[in-house]
Design an enzyme around this catalytic site. Sequence first.
Site, PDB file in Angstrom:
ATOM      1  N   GLU A 167       1.040  -1.318  -0.160  1.00  0.00           N
ATOM      2  CA  GLU A 167       0.053   0.014  -0.033  1.00  0.00           C
ATOM      3  C   GLU A 167       0.879   1.171   0.144  1.00  0.00           C
ATOM      4  OE1 GLU A 167      -2.312  -0.112   3.511  1.00  0.00           O
ATOM      5  OE2 GLU A 167      -3.047  -2.400   3.020  1.00  0.00           O
TER       6      GLU A 167
ATOM      7  N   LYS B 149       2.431   4.546   1.480  1.00  0.00           N
ATOM      8  CA  LYS B 149       2.352   5.080   2.882  1.00  0.00           C
ATOM      9  C   LYS B 149       2.006   6.435   2.759  1.00  0.00           C
ATOM     10  CE  LYS B 149       5.394   4.776   6.827  1.00  0.00           C
ATOM     11  NZ  LYS B 149       5.508   6.329   7.114  1.00  0.00           N
TER      12      LYS B 149
ATOM     13  N   ASP C 284       1.518  10.280   3.838  1.00  0.00           N
ATOM     14  CA  ASP C 284       2.252  11.291   4.634  1.00  0.00           C
ATOM     15  C   ASP C 284       1.244  11.999   5.608  1.00  0.00           C
ATOM     16  OD1 ASP C 284       4.391  12.064   6.201  1.00  0.00           O
ATOM     17  OD2 ASP C 284       5.296  13.118   4.622  1.00  0.00           O
TER      18      ASP C 284
ATOM     19  N   TYR D 220      -7.159   1.994   6.428  1.00  0.00           N
ATOM     20  CA  TYR D 220      -6.445   0.719   6.085  1.00  0.00           C
ATOM     21  C   TYR D 220      -6.553  -0.543   7.089  1.00  0.00           C
ATOM     22  CZ  TYR D 220      -2.954   3.362   8.855  1.00  0.00           C
ATOM     23  OH  TYR D 220      -2.245   3.869   9.876  1.00  0.00           O
TER      24      TYR D 220
ATOM     25  N   LYS E  30      10.846   3.382   2.817  1.00  0.00           N
ATOM     26  CA  LYS E  30      10.801   4.852   2.951  1.00  0.00           C
ATOM     27  C   LYS E  30      11.580   5.259   1.662  1.00  0.00           C
ATOM     28  CE  LYS E  30      10.372   6.440   7.182  1.00  0.00           C
ATOM     29  NZ  LYS E  30       9.519   7.533   7.532  1.00  0.00           N
TER      30      LYS E  30
ATOM     31  N   CYS F 238       9.170  50.418  -0.787  1.00  0.00           N
ATOM     32  CA  CYS F 238       8.578  49.342  -1.497  1.00  0.00           C
ATOM     33  C   CYS F 238       9.181  49.296  -3.012  1.00  0.00           C
ATOM     34  CB  CYS F 238       7.119  49.615  -1.545  1.00  0.00           C
ATOM     35  SG  CYS F 238       6.170  48.486  -2.741  1.00  0.00           S
TER      36      CYS F 238
ATOM     37  N   CYS G   9       6.467  50.613  -5.612  1.00  0.00           N
ATOM     38  CA  CYS G   9       6.152  52.007  -5.578  1.00  0.00           C
ATOM     39  C   CYS G   9       6.773  53.036  -4.526  1.00  0.00           C
ATOM     40  CB  CYS G   9       4.620  52.037  -4.921  1.00  0.00           C
ATOM     41  SG  CYS G   9       4.551  51.660  -3.224  1.00  0.00           S
TER      42      CYS G   9
ATOM     43  N   CYS H   5       4.205  46.978   2.716  1.00  0.00           N
ATOM     44  CA  CYS H   5       4.212  48.406   1.997  1.00  0.00           C
ATOM     45  C   CYS H   5       3.124  48.917   2.533  1.00  0.00           C
ATOM     46  CB  CYS H   5       4.206  48.329   0.308  1.00  0.00           C
ATOM     47  SG  CYS H   5       3.718  49.550  -0.290  1.00  0.00           S
TER      48      CYS H   5
ATOM     49  N   CYS I 205      -0.327  51.254  -3.791  1.00  0.00           N
ATOM     50  CA  CYS I 205       0.712  50.487  -4.397  1.00  0.00           C
ATOM     51  C   CYS I 205       0.354  49.581  -5.543  1.00  0.00           C
ATOM     52  CB  CYS I 205       1.517  49.696  -3.602  1.00  0.00           C
ATOM     53  SG  CYS I 205       2.646  48.392  -4.199  1.00  0.00           S
TER      54      CYS I 205
END
Length: 660
Positions: A110, A112, A114, A220, A308, A402, A405, A420, A425
């Site tokens: 099956e 695995k 995560d 499962y 793994k 920024c 602008c 900003c 902007c």
Amino acid sequence: MQDELERIATLRKELEDANKQYYGLDQPRITDTEYDALMRELLDLEAKHPNWVTPDSPTQRVGGEVAKEYTKVRHLEPLLSLDNAFDPSDLREFDRRVRQIAPLVDYVVELKIDGLTVALTYEDGLMVRGATRGDGVVGEDITANVRTVGSIPLRLNKAVPKFSVRGEGYMPKASFARLNQEREEEGQSTFANPRNAAAGSLRQLNSRITAERKLDYFAYQVLSAKELGLHNQTEVLTYLQKQGFVVNPEYKVFSDIEEVIIYCEAMASERHHFLYDIDGLVIKVNEFDLQQELGFTAKSPRWAISYKFPAEQVETVVEDIVIRVGRTGVLTPTAVLKAVSVAGSTVSRATLHNLDNIREKDIRIGDHVLLHKAGDVIPEVVRVLLEKRIGEEKLFEMPDLCPECGSPVSREEGEAAYRCQSIICPAQQREGIIHFVSRDAMAIDGLGPAVVQQLLDVGLINDAADLYSLTFDDLTPVERMGKKSAENLLKAIQDSKERGLAPLIFALGIRHTGEKAGKILAQTFGSMEELQEANLEDLQAIPDVGPAMAESLVQFFRLESTERFLVKLCEAGVNMTAEKSSKPQIFAGKSIVVTGSLERWERREIETLIEEYGGKAASSVSKKTAFVVAGEKAGSKLAKAQGLGVPILTEEEFEQLIKS
Ligand code: IVH
């Protein structure tokens, strides 16, 4: 009455069917809007007949229960971990040990997933408990949160007296990417990967937040499988599906370990094509009799092993660090990388999130770094290869102004983000328009970032409201815009006028105000005008509207630029109303506490009623509490209410109130 009872049954069936189609990886047959409408109808009917609410009703999935802490639960059987195999030789060694006891064996392989283990308990067919793994012996009760996961059946298709299931709760890659994007835009910290995001979401004290996070579940394992007449793992997987669970479809059975190895290696190269993160495969001896013979070591079964995948990390160079200005003005430093191939695609940019992260990892321009994809999606610098430094690497500093602008940039207390400060902007405007037209907002298809930029550049639009005055002739000179696409786009713009209030509120891009908030606000106020007039108190009285959201809403609607923008939208004919809750809002702005055991309603039912009538169901009594509904055996909360002189109502008196 009879009609309503039948309608409730039909609605529940339609909603659960839609749910199953959605999570069973089938094609959903109804749209989100249709689903929402059915759900609303059912919620209304259940509010009218609280006694008819059942724990397996789809309405129980929307969340809302707020816990103070988690109670511990002891697992019926401890949850074991698995031994790890890292290469084919580890798998051959496992096979050799198995065959000493069972020369002839079938393996089920099956994926695995995560995520995190979630143990589920059913009694007489009804889901009664969901728990985290904890230390394997004692976990935490997360039942309210588990209910919000659409792929977990609230009722089994065929009841059995006692039934325990184990499986993996996880967050699909797409939900993860979206969640992190939202968090980054809001200046909040991001999750490192879908597993952390799933774990954080399932451990939320407020289950409504869990509901928003779009989690999923693959089952499962079944405890006491033999007593159910199941003899091997493949029968368990088929049985779980029959009972309404989602089982990962990728499992395969092999009798030769070399075939297992070939499959594992094939999956390792395909791992990035799944919609969810996998970190390996689990190889299980299929027959339970053989499993029993093989038995367990202190920590793990001898009949299973997990293979793994090697973590995919590649080396590259940070050529530059540039700034991206987002919709809310957040400046996100982004690494420009020497292009490399990682986890299935070529990557040349990686978000560095914020300055704290850059400093913590000590990332400098010119550094050699290791790169991976967080949650298989988001390119991320794992660490700097310090041994490769030559001393010419440059420290990165956040700009004072920024870059888009030239307005000043500043950082708020307690926030990781620099922003900003300008509201005009151009980067914020562009990103704001991109957000306005996005799928969950006004859903204007065919208006990608490049087109938005061109329309801004030639001055055809200055803000999103200007979209509504675009003509066919305006659009045809746009690069790569054919006649047909221009027509489609104009139609999409016209159609968006009828999207309704909820998506429109979300489209405005108000800080802390996401899609779900849009729905709640639309439902509560019914029109943009009403929402504009709401004060801080009105807003905070709404369950799920926290102080930060309330504050930013008030600030947003106070701005003259907001007023001008809304007037423009209104003049363009954008619909700014929603259907309101059919209940009179007699508890609007009121905080109500329920305590003791009730006879007429379940705790959740009465809380839903309070909310339906505009109130807030609070958990603790204070001077601000409007009244307390007290049932049998009410304890300290009742005493506190008496002490503070807060009115106390019986269940009957409460019912009178909502009926009058
Ligand atoms: S079987 C005794 N099957 O991987 C057997 N576990 O150490 C128990 N996991 O955290 C596990 N996908 O939650 C099994 N298809 C799968 C799995 C799976 C993910 C997780 C499990 C646990 C770890 C196993």
